[in-house]
Design a protein around this motif. Structure first.
Motif, short mmCIF file in Angstrom:
data_model
loop_
_atom_site.label_atom_id
_atom_site.label_comp_id
_atom_site.label_asym_id
_atom_site.label_seq_id
_atom_site.Cartn_x
_atom_site.Cartn_y
_atom_site.Cartn_z
N ALA A 239 -4.12 -12.86 -29.31
CA ALA A 239 -3.23 -13.68 -28.19
C ALA A 239 -2.90 -12.60 -27.40
N GLY A 240 -2.49 -12.61 -26.08
CA GLY A 240 -2.20 -11.83 -25.18
C GLY A 240 -2.90 -10.86 -24.79
N LYS A 241 -2.27 -9.68 -24.44
CA LYS A 241 -3.02 -8.58 -23.88
C LYS A 241 -3.14 -7.27 -24.94
N SER A 242 -3.94 -7.60 -25.89
CA SER A 242 -4.26 -6.86 -26.86
C SER A 242 -5.23 -5.88 -26.53
N PRO A 243 -4.97 -4.55 -27.06
CA PRO A 243 -5.92 -3.44 -26.53
C PRO A 243 -7.30 -3.85 -27.07
N ALA A 244 -8.27 -3.91 -26.16
CA ALA A 244 -9.59 -4.22 -26.48
C ALA A 244 -10.40 -3.32 -27.49
N GLN A 245 -9.97 -1.88 -27.31
CA GLN A 245 -10.88 -1.09 -28.35
C GLN A 245 -10.38 -1.24 -29.78
N GLN A 246 -8.98 -1.46 -30.00
CA GLN A 246 -8.43 -1.63 -31.42
C GLN A 246 -9.11 -3.00 -31.85
N ALA A 247 -9.09 -3.96 -30.97
CA ALA A 247 -9.69 -5.16 -31.23
C ALA A 247 -11.03 -5.32 -32.05
N ARG A 248 -12.03 -4.46 -31.10
CA ARG A 248 -13.31 -4.32 -31.37
C ARG A 248 -13.45 -3.49 -32.58
N SER A 249 -12.95 -2.66 -32.84
CA SER A 249 -12.87 -1.74 -34.14
C SER A 249 -12.62 -2.61 -35.19
N LEU A 250 -11.51 -3.27 -35.14
CA LEU A 250 -10.96 -4.31 -36.40
C LEU A 250 -11.95 -5.39 -36.41
N CYS A 251 -12.59 -5.87 -35.41
CA CYS A 251 -13.63 -7.06 -35.73
C CYS A 251 -14.81 -6.63 -36.19
N GLU A 252 -15.36 -5.55 -35.59
CA GLU A 252 -16.50 -5.35 -36.34
C GLU A 252 -16.68 -4.84 -37.77
N GLN A 253 -15.18 -4.09 -38.16
CA GLN A 253 -14.82 -3.84 -39.72
C GLN A 253 -14.87 -4.96 -40.40
N LEU A 254 -14.13 -6.22 -40.03
CA LEU A 254 -14.15 -7.28 -40.61
C LEU A 254 -15.27 -8.14 -40.93
N PHE A 255 -16.17 -8.34 -39.80
CA PHE A 255 -17.27 -9.08 -39.93
C PHE A 255 -18.37 -8.13 -40.66
N SER A 256 -18.27 -6.94 -40.70
CA SER A 256 -19.39 -6.14 -41.46
C SER A 256 -19.02 -6.52 -42.94
N GLU A 257 -17.73 -6.32 -43.34
CA GLU A 257 -17.19 -6.76 -44.73
C GLU A 257 -17.68 -8.04 -45.21
N LEU A 258 -17.62 -8.95 -44.35
CA LEU A 258 -17.92 -10.40 -44.57
C LEU A 258 -19.39 -10.44 -44.74
N ALA A 259 -19.97 -9.92 -43.96
CA ALA A 259 -21.49 -9.99 -44.10
C ALA A 259 -22.13 -9.36 -45.57
N SER A 260 -21.35 -8.18 -45.60
CA SER A 260 -21.75 -7.65 -47.09
C SER A 260 -21.37 -8.21 -48.22
N LEU A 261 -20.13 -8.94 -48.01
CA LEU A 261 -19.74 -9.77 -49.34
C LEU A 261 -20.82 -10.97 -49.53
N GLU A 262 -21.12 -11.42 -48.40
CA GLU A 262 -21.92 -12.59 -48.43
C GLU A 262 -23.23 -12.31 -49.13
N GLU A 263 -23.87 -11.14 -48.65
CA GLU A 263 -25.15 -10.81 -49.26
C GLU A 263 -25.13 -10.12 -50.83
N GLU A 264 -23.85 -9.98 -51.21
CA GLU A 264 -23.86 -9.32 -52.57
C GLU A 264 -23.55 -10.58 -53.37
N LEU A 265 -23.04 -11.63 -52.91
CA LEU A 265 -22.47 -12.82 -53.54
C LEU A 265 -23.96 -13.62 -53.82
N ARG A 266 -24.69 -13.48 -52.69
CA ARG A 266 -26.24 -14.31 -52.84
C ARG A 266 -26.89 -13.60 -54.21
N TRP A 267 -27.00 -12.37 -54.20
CA TRP A 267 -27.75 -11.48 -55.19
C TRP A 267 -27.36 -11.86 -56.58
N GLN A 268 -25.82 -11.86 -56.71
CA GLN A 268 -25.40 -12.18 -57.96
C GLN A 268 -25.63 -13.77 -58.40
#
Length: 348
Positions: A239-268
């Motif tokens: 919300a509001g005027k959040s710094p775009a670069q910080q938001a970008r870094s956080l989102c990329e990290q979060l969704f990368s973690e989510l995708a990795s966790l999904e893949e590992e759980l599928r394999w298990q």
């Protein structure tokens, strides 16, 4: 006098007694910080007696299903000698590594507090035990046919053991909290060299190999309400005027973690490991980098790096239903989360 009715049979009582003694001694060892291999010296005769009596007993429908590690250990009892030797060698190498680290930590603690003789004794005893493990591993590696190797499952889910030419070794990490991590690393190392799918648990669903997950592509949307980053059906709103670069870094990290966790759980799941979504949790490793993902109450874990999900339990909880759905292959409605609802605030 009538027969006593209960949930235990005659064959269960040796295991119940042995397990109670084991847990009592384990608690004593944890409090006094004495090595767990001393515990094994005390309880091994009773353990082997209980295993012998219980090996043919029916555990009944209430018995908990074994973890993947326990399934492999049990299957190795009747495996080829080469496979048993490889597992034993890798197990000993892993124990040597963790006990050396424990001895080094104990030496540093003793140096900081020279008045504590117990820590000095602990360091000395761990070093001696590590030398014993090294000698046993060297003997196993040096004699390809002369060394007999047996692998015994644990008593009612407790720690398994190796029997190498009559020498018994508990496959036990010196720190109980790190035991699932040791088991996971041992299983991974072993299954990289041996096709463990041959020991797929009975009743496990026959399914094709999990497909490769789609690449993590984060989509961005700028609106008067704020910044939105999206990955598949999940959107995180700043919300509001959040710094775009910080938001970008956080989102990329979060969704990368989510995708990795999904893949590992599928394999298990494909390997026959059950995922208890109510029990799933992410915890930092003790003295090590990364995190342990607790998959179920049986001890199955994943070793991953998930800094954002590990630091925000509420965010993980909010994503669990989506994660379970995509792992199960379900079509899910869009999920929008407000960053500020989960304590995510970016510096301006």
């Amino acid at each position: 006098m009538g027969a006593i009715k209960g949930r235990y049979s005659l064959f269960d009582w040796p295991v119940i007694i042995a397990r109670a003694l084991y847990r009592l001694l384990l608690r004593i060892m944890d409090v006094t910080r004495l090595p767990h291999f001393l515990l094994f010296r005390m309880v091994a005769p009773l353990s082997l007696w209980a295993i012998g009596i219980h090996s043919g007993a029916d555990t009944g429908p209430e018995a908990a299903a074994p973890s993947r590690y326990e399934q492999i250990v049990q299957a190795l009892g009747g495996a080829q000698e080469e496979e048993r030797r490889l597992f034993a060698s890798l197990a000993l190498q892993g124990l040597v590594e963790v006990y050396y680290a424990e001895a080094d930590l104990a030496r540093r603690e003793a140096a900081e507090d020279k008045a504590t003789r117990a820590r000095q004794a602990w360091a000395f005893s761990v070093e001696r035990y590590t030398e014993t493990l090294l000698q046993l591993e060297a003997r196993l590696a040096g004699a390809q046919s002369a060394v007999a190797v047996k692998i015994l499952p644990g008593i009612a889910g407790d720690v398994p053991m190796l029997v190498i030419d009559g020498e018994r070794v508990m496959l036990s990490h010196p720190r109980k909290a790190e035991q699932p991590v040791y088991e996971h690393q041992l299983l991974n190392a072993f299954c990289q060299q041996v096709d463990c799918s041959q020991w797929q648990p009975l009743g496990a669903p026959v399914a094709p190999l999990p497909a490769e997950p789609p690449p993590v592509v984060v989509e961005w949307n700028f609106s008067p309400a704020g910044l939105r980053c999206s990955y598949r059906e999940v959107t995180l709103l700043f919300a509001g005027k959040s710094p775009a670069q910080q938001a970008r870094s956080l989102c990329e990290q979060l969704f990368s973690e989510l995708a990795s966790l999904e893949e590992e759980l599928r394999w298990q799941i494909w390997r026959g490991v059950s995922v208890d979504w109510q029990q799933l949790a992410i915890r930092p490793r003790v003295g090590e980098a990364g995190h342990s993902v607790i998959v179920n109450a049986r001890g199955d874990v994943l070793l991953m790096r998930l800094p954002i999900l590990a630091a925000n339990r509420n965010l993980l909880t909010a994503l669990l239903a989506w994660l379970q759905g995509v792992v199960d292959g379900e079509a899910l409605p869009p999920l929008e989360l407000r960053a500020e609802d989960y304590g995510i605030r970016l510096a301006r």
